[in-house]
Design an enzyme around this catalytic site. Structure first.
Site, PDB file in Angstrom:
ATOM      1  N   HIS A  69       6.798  -5.546   0.198  1.00  0.00           N
ATOM      2  CA  HIS A  69       6.732  -4.238   0.136  1.00  0.00           C
ATOM      3  C   HIS A  69       8.266  -3.873  -0.483  1.00  0.00           C
ATOM      4  O   HIS A  69       8.854  -2.560  -0.291  1.00  0.00           O
ATOM      5  CB  HIS A  69       6.909  -3.287   0.979  1.00  0.00           C
ATOM      6  N   LYS A 113      -8.375   0.514   6.349  1.00  0.00           N
ATOM      7  CA  LYS A 113      -6.660   1.192   6.628  1.00  0.00           C
ATOM      8  C   LYS A 113      -6.115   0.915   4.417  1.00  0.00           C
ATOM      9  O   LYS A 113      -6.501   1.724   3.830  1.00  0.00           O
ATOM     10  CB  LYS A 113      -5.624   1.809   6.827  1.00  0.00           C
ATOM     11  N   GLU A 139       2.705   4.825  -1.657  1.00  0.00           N
ATOM     12  CA  GLU A 139       3.411   4.351  -0.774  1.00  0.00           C
ATOM     13  C   GLU A 139       3.969   3.041  -2.306  1.00  0.00           C
ATOM     14  O   GLU A 139       2.807   2.786  -2.824  1.00  0.00           O
ATOM     15  CB  GLU A 139       2.131   3.684   0.027  1.00  0.00           C
ATOM     16  N   ASP A 194     -12.706  14.511  -3.425  1.00  0.00           N
ATOM     17  CA  ASP A 194     -12.035  15.042  -2.369  1.00  0.00           C
ATOM     18  C   ASP A 194     -11.495  13.846  -1.570  1.00  0.00           C
ATOM     19  O   ASP A 194     -12.886  13.332  -1.073  1.00  0.00           O
ATOM     20  CB  ASP A 194     -12.997  16.015  -1.696  1.00  0.00           C
TER      21      ASP A 194
HETATM   22  C1  MEV Z   1      -0.479  -0.928   4.669  1.00  0.00           C
HETATM   23  O1  MEV Z   1      -0.691   0.363   4.188  1.00  0.00           O
HETATM   24  C2  MEV Z   1      -1.780  -1.959   4.455  1.00  0.00           C
HETATM   25  C3  MEV Z   1      -1.799  -2.942   5.178  1.00  0.00           C
HETATM   26  O2  MEV Z   1      -1.730  -2.851   6.500  1.00  0.00           O
HETATM   27  C4  MEV Z   1      -3.559  -3.217   4.507  1.00  0.00           C
HETATM   28  C5  MEV Z   1      -4.014  -4.981   5.560  1.00  0.00           C
HETATM   29  O3  MEV Z   1      -3.278  -4.727   6.921  1.00  0.00           O
HETATM   30  O4  MEV Z   1      -5.061  -5.311   5.914  1.00  0.00           O
HETATM   31  C6  MEV Z   1      -0.748  -4.069   4.411  1.00  0.00           C
END
Ligand code: MEV
Length: 421
Positions: free
Chosen positions: A376, A262, A84, A278
């Protein structure tokens, strides 16, 4: 992690050529020419063929270096393997802000992993639970006979706990074996021990053993990292307040907490993968830990210090090692550990936890200010330019134009490319 007197604070690292970056990392980590050149090559197909079954080839992912990290008063360059865009840049930027107030301070508990033995059809469950505890020393001795090397290193089976659970099948016992796995991830050691113990535990309880397996909820192997993020660099105390408002949602709402976590795992998995560990085990442990109080919540916490700076803290289980497993045979994983100059699993856990906090700070900071898309965009635009067929210096030109127009779309990239040509 050892102090080598060199700084990880490298501004403009992202603007350098791959060759120049390699020179810097080679010098920082005292790598040989052969070491650094090996980053250009895929791993040997024969090695891949011994790692998993039915091998067809190898699959490459980008390996980047996060700069600016200072952890427990030592500078470290952090290898990250991730598909990413923005992850490496975001971690580096967060580390730059954290180092203003001394960087990250991280610590870990003893590396205790849990092995479970499930017992069913026990005639007298209370007596059986007591009898297991009465036989604790004998059980620990048998467990430790399975791994003399680990015991000689100061690790090994340390304790036994018994849980009685209600289930649709009636009451059952789950015996937990707590094993200090030292610098290993520990799955093999723990699984060997619980399998060896099963017949005796069955005899003691007069029940029937079903599962004997490690638990990925490694809540006795916890890593913590904290950092202070400078309010002025963030843009003032009102931005700190905006950040805290954003964070609050993750603390109360599982829908937001999942996305928030995430973002943490973006950084954590990237370092875990770079070191041949892992990532599924770490993910499983992290998310189970995030739900330990009955509601899934954030793995990080934030508050303001008395000067109005933002303080962040992360706490999560980290079942990762530096010996054994893929990390010992994958040449790039070996080199990644060399780059970080780590000598123990604790060193690695301190880095991984710090990167998780950095990654989370960067994401929530962006979300609380400019939004996530801006960061991004530039790499995404390059991807789109390449998909449109741009080559060499066309890629930069097409991407720049896409970002300028604020419309990063394939059809527009194709139009820009044809005008350019
Ligand atoms: C994207 O890979 C991760 C985010 O969505 C994390 C977040 O929203 O805190 C940007």
């Amino acid at each position: 992690m050892q102090e080598n007197g060199k700084t990880s604070k490298i501004s403009g690292f992202y603007k350098l050529s791959v060759e120049k970056r390699r020179e810097i990392v080679k010098d920082f980590a005292d790598l040989s020419d052969t070491d650094i050149e090996s980053f250009s090559r895929p791993i040997d197909i024969q090695l891949a063929d011994t790692m998993i079954e039915n091998v067809l080839g190898t699959f490459e992912l980008p390996l980047g270096i996060a700069v600016n990290f200072r952890i427990n008063d030592k500078d470290v360059l952090v290898p990250m393997v991730v598909e990413e865009s923005s992850v490496v840049a975001a971690a580096s930027n967060a580390a730059r802000i954290a180092r203003i107030h001394g960087g990250f301070h991280a610590s870990v508990t003893d590396p205790l992993m849990i092995g479970q033995i499930q017992l069913l059809d026990i005639p007298d469950i209370t007596t059986a639970a007591e009898d297991i505890i009465k036989q604790k020393e004998k059980l620990l001795q048998i467990a430790n006979e399975q791994d003399k090397i680990l015991v000689n290193l100061g690790g090994g089976a340390k304790d036994i706990e018994v849980r009685i659970l209600n289930s649709p099948l009636g009451k059952m016992i789950v015996m937990h074996l707590l094993v200090d796995v030292r610098d290993a991830m520990g799955a093999n050691a723990v699984n060997t021990m619980v399998e060896a113990l099963a017949p005796l535990v069955q005899e003691i309880t007069k029940g029937r053993v079903r599962l004997k397996i490690l638990s990925n909820l490694a809540d006795r192997r916890i890593a913590t990292a904290t950092a202070v993020f400078d309010k002025e660099t963030m843009g003032g105390e009102n931005i700190v307040d905006s950040f805290l408002e954003s964070y609050t949602l993750a603390s109360i709402d599982p829908y937001r907490a999942a996305t928030h976590n995430k973002g943490i795992m973006n950084g954590i998995d990237a370092v875990v993968t770079a070191t041949g560990n892992d990532s599924r085990a770490v993910e499983a442990g992290a998310h189970a830990y995030a739900a330990r109080q009955g509601q899934y919540t954030s793995l990080t916490r934030y508050w303001k210090d008395e000067k109005g700076n933002l303080v962040g803290e992360i706490e999560l289980p980290l079942a990762i090692g530096i010996v054994g497993g893929a990390g010992s045979i994958h040449p790039k994983a070996v080199l990644c550990k060399k780059i970080m100059n780590i000598t123990s699993a604790n060193d690695l856990s301190n880095i991984v936890a710090s990167v998780g906090l950095a990654q989370n700070f960067a994401a929530v900071f962006a979300l609380s200010t400019v939004g996530i898309q801006k960061g991004h965009m530039s790499l995404h635009a390059k991807n789109i330019a390449m998909m449109a067929g741009a080559k060499d210096d066309e890629i930069e030109k097409v991407a720049d134009q896409l970002v300028k127009e604020g419309k990063v779309k394939l059809d527009r990239a194709k139009e820009i490319l044809s005008t350019l040509r």
